[in-house]
Design a protein around this motif. Structure first.
Motif, PDB file in Angstrom:
ATOM      1  N   PRO A 199       0.799  -1.228   0.000  1.00  0.00           N
ATOM      2  CA  PRO A 199       0.000   0.000   0.000  1.00  0.00           C
ATOM      3  C   PRO A 199       0.830   1.276   0.000  1.00  0.00           C
ATOM      4  CG  PRO A 199      -0.729  -1.495   1.726  1.00  0.00           C
ATOM      5  CD  PRO A 199       0.576  -2.023   1.200  1.00  0.00           C
ATOM      6  N   GLN A 200       0.353   2.243  -0.741  1.00  0.00           N
ATOM      7  CA  GLN A 200       0.872   3.607  -0.660  1.00  0.00           C
ATOM      8  C   GLN A 200      -0.218   4.408   0.029  1.00  0.00           C
ATOM      9  OE1 GLN A 200       3.668   5.313  -2.698  1.00  0.00           O
ATOM     10  NE2 GLN A 200       4.669   3.348  -2.768  1.00  0.00           N
ATOM     11  N   CYS A 201      -1.147   4.964  -0.736  1.00  0.00           N
ATOM     12  CA  CYS A 201      -2.254   5.690  -0.089  1.00  0.00           C
ATOM     13  C   CYS A 201      -3.253   4.702   0.508  1.00  0.00           C
ATOM     14  CB  CYS A 201      -2.935   6.642  -1.065  1.00  0.00           C
ATOM     15  SG  CYS A 201      -4.167   5.911  -2.160  1.00  0.00           S
ATOM     16  N   TYR A 249      -6.065   3.429  -0.756  1.00  0.00           N
ATOM     17  CA  TYR A 249      -7.481   3.525  -1.113  1.00  0.00           C
ATOM     18  C   TYR A 249      -7.965   2.332  -1.929  1.00  0.00           C
ATOM     19  CZ  TYR A 249     -11.953   5.667  -1.905  1.00  0.00           C
ATOM     20  OH  TYR A 249     -13.289   5.921  -1.904  1.00  0.00           O
ATOM     21  N   CYS A 250      -7.194   1.894  -2.906  1.00  0.00           N
ATOM     22  CA  CYS A 250      -7.623   0.806  -3.791  1.00  0.00           C
ATOM     23  C   CYS A 250      -7.339  -0.575  -3.210  1.00  0.00           C
ATOM     24  CB  CYS A 250      -6.904   0.919  -5.137  1.00  0.00           C
ATOM     25  SG  CYS A 250      -5.119   0.585  -5.027  1.00  0.00           S
ATOM     26  N   GLN A 251      -6.619  -0.631  -2.131  1.00  0.00           N
ATOM     27  CA  GLN A 251      -6.066  -1.898  -1.662  1.00  0.00           C
ATOM     28  C   GLN A 251      -7.097  -2.937  -1.249  1.00  0.00           C
ATOM     29  OE1 GLN A 251      -2.701  -2.556  -2.107  1.00  0.00           O
ATOM     30  NE2 GLN A 251      -2.988  -0.646  -3.195  1.00  0.00           N
ATOM     31  N   CYS A 300      -4.707   1.276  -9.614  1.00  0.00           N
ATOM     32  CA  CYS A 300      -4.001   1.868  -8.472  1.00  0.00           C
ATOM     33  C   CYS A 300      -3.368   3.164  -8.965  1.00  0.00           C
ATOM     34  CB  CYS A 300      -2.934   0.915  -7.948  1.00  0.00           C
ATOM     35  SG  CYS A 300      -1.893   1.671  -6.672  1.00  0.00           S
ATOM     36  N   ARG A 301      -3.883   4.276  -8.477  1.00  0.00           N
ATOM     37  CA  ARG A 301      -3.366   5.575  -8.931  1.00  0.00           C
ATOM     38  C   ARG A 301      -1.948   5.837  -8.431  1.00  0.00           C
ATOM     39  NH1 ARG A 301      -7.588  10.234  -8.412  1.00  0.00           N
ATOM     40  NH2 ARG A 301      -5.911  11.217  -9.550  1.00  0.00           N
ATOM     41  N   CYS A 302      -1.532   5.135  -7.390  1.00  0.00           N
ATOM     42  CA  CYS A 302      -0.170   5.313  -6.878  1.00  0.00           C
ATOM     43  C   CYS A 302       0.853   4.501  -7.672  1.00  0.00           C
ATOM     44  CB  CYS A 302      -0.103   4.909  -5.399  1.00  0.00           C
ATOM     45  SG  CYS A 302      -1.126   5.924  -4.331  1.00  0.00           S
ATOM     46  N   GLY A 303       0.374   3.594  -8.507  1.00  0.00           N
ATOM     47  CA  GLY A 303       1.283   2.831  -9.359  1.00  0.00           C
ATOM     48  C   GLY A 303       2.017   1.718  -8.645  1.00  0.00           C
ATOM     49  N   THR A 304       1.373   1.024  -7.721  1.00  0.00           N
ATOM     50  CA  THR A 304       2.045  -0.041  -6.961  1.00  0.00           C
ATOM     51  C   THR A 304       1.959  -1.398  -7.655  1.00  0.00           C
ATOM     52  OG1 THR A 304       0.082  -0.578  -5.655  1.00  0.00           O
ATOM     53  CG2 THR A 304       1.557   1.121  -4.767  1.00  0.00           C
TER      54      THR A 304
END
Length: 149
Positions: free
Chosen positions: A95-97, A99-101, A131-135
């Motif tokens: 996870p980064q932010c 939200y999508c996790q 995933c907007r954070c690109g993970t």
């Protein structure tokens, strides 16, 4: 009015039949781990399991879900132990932010149930969550780790 079976419990929700399952889960049942992302069943933030299949809950009505077994991110762990996908997420710092996790984890758990040792091609085909954070690389590593667990 509909009876929904969510995480093993039957719950009576007082909503219109055409209410999206996502809103019943979040607003009427109070399980907020399932997220609203796009509202058109594309991003995957709202993914839950319906009879063991990963489904986008914003695109499914309460009437379509009635009589089926619904599992949310809150119901994925068993007897206080995280699901192997949740464990892999933590171990691989996915996870980064975040939200999508929850939707991503639900999609991956369904994939591993269907294909316990997925190839990269299987992952590309099955995991279409955004995933907007690109993970995505960490997600792929965690999927392979969970498959090996």
């Amino acid at each position: 009015m509909a009876n929904l079976t969510i995480n093993g419990k039957t719950i009576n929700v007082d909503v219109e039949d055409d209410t999206p399952l996502l809103w019943a889960i979040r607003e009427n049942v109070g399980l907020t781990g399932t997220k609203y992302g796009c509202g058109i069943a594309l991003c995957g933030a709202c993914t839950v399991h319906v009879d063991g299949v990963a489904m986008r809950s914003c695109g499914m009505t309460v009437s379509e879900a009635a009589g089926k077994q619904i599992t949310t991110i809150e119901g994925l762990a068993s007897n206080g132990a995280l699901h192997k996908v949740q464990q892999a997420w933590v171990a691989n710092d996915v996870p980064q932010c975040g939200y999508c996790q929850s939707g991503m984890i639900m999609a991956v758990a369904a994939l591993l149930k269907e294909k316990p040792k997925p190839t990269d091609e299987d992952i590309n085909e099955a995991i279409t969550n955004i995933c907007r954070c690109g993970t995505f690389q960490q997600v792929r590593e965690a999927i392979h780790a969970a498959a090996s667990a």
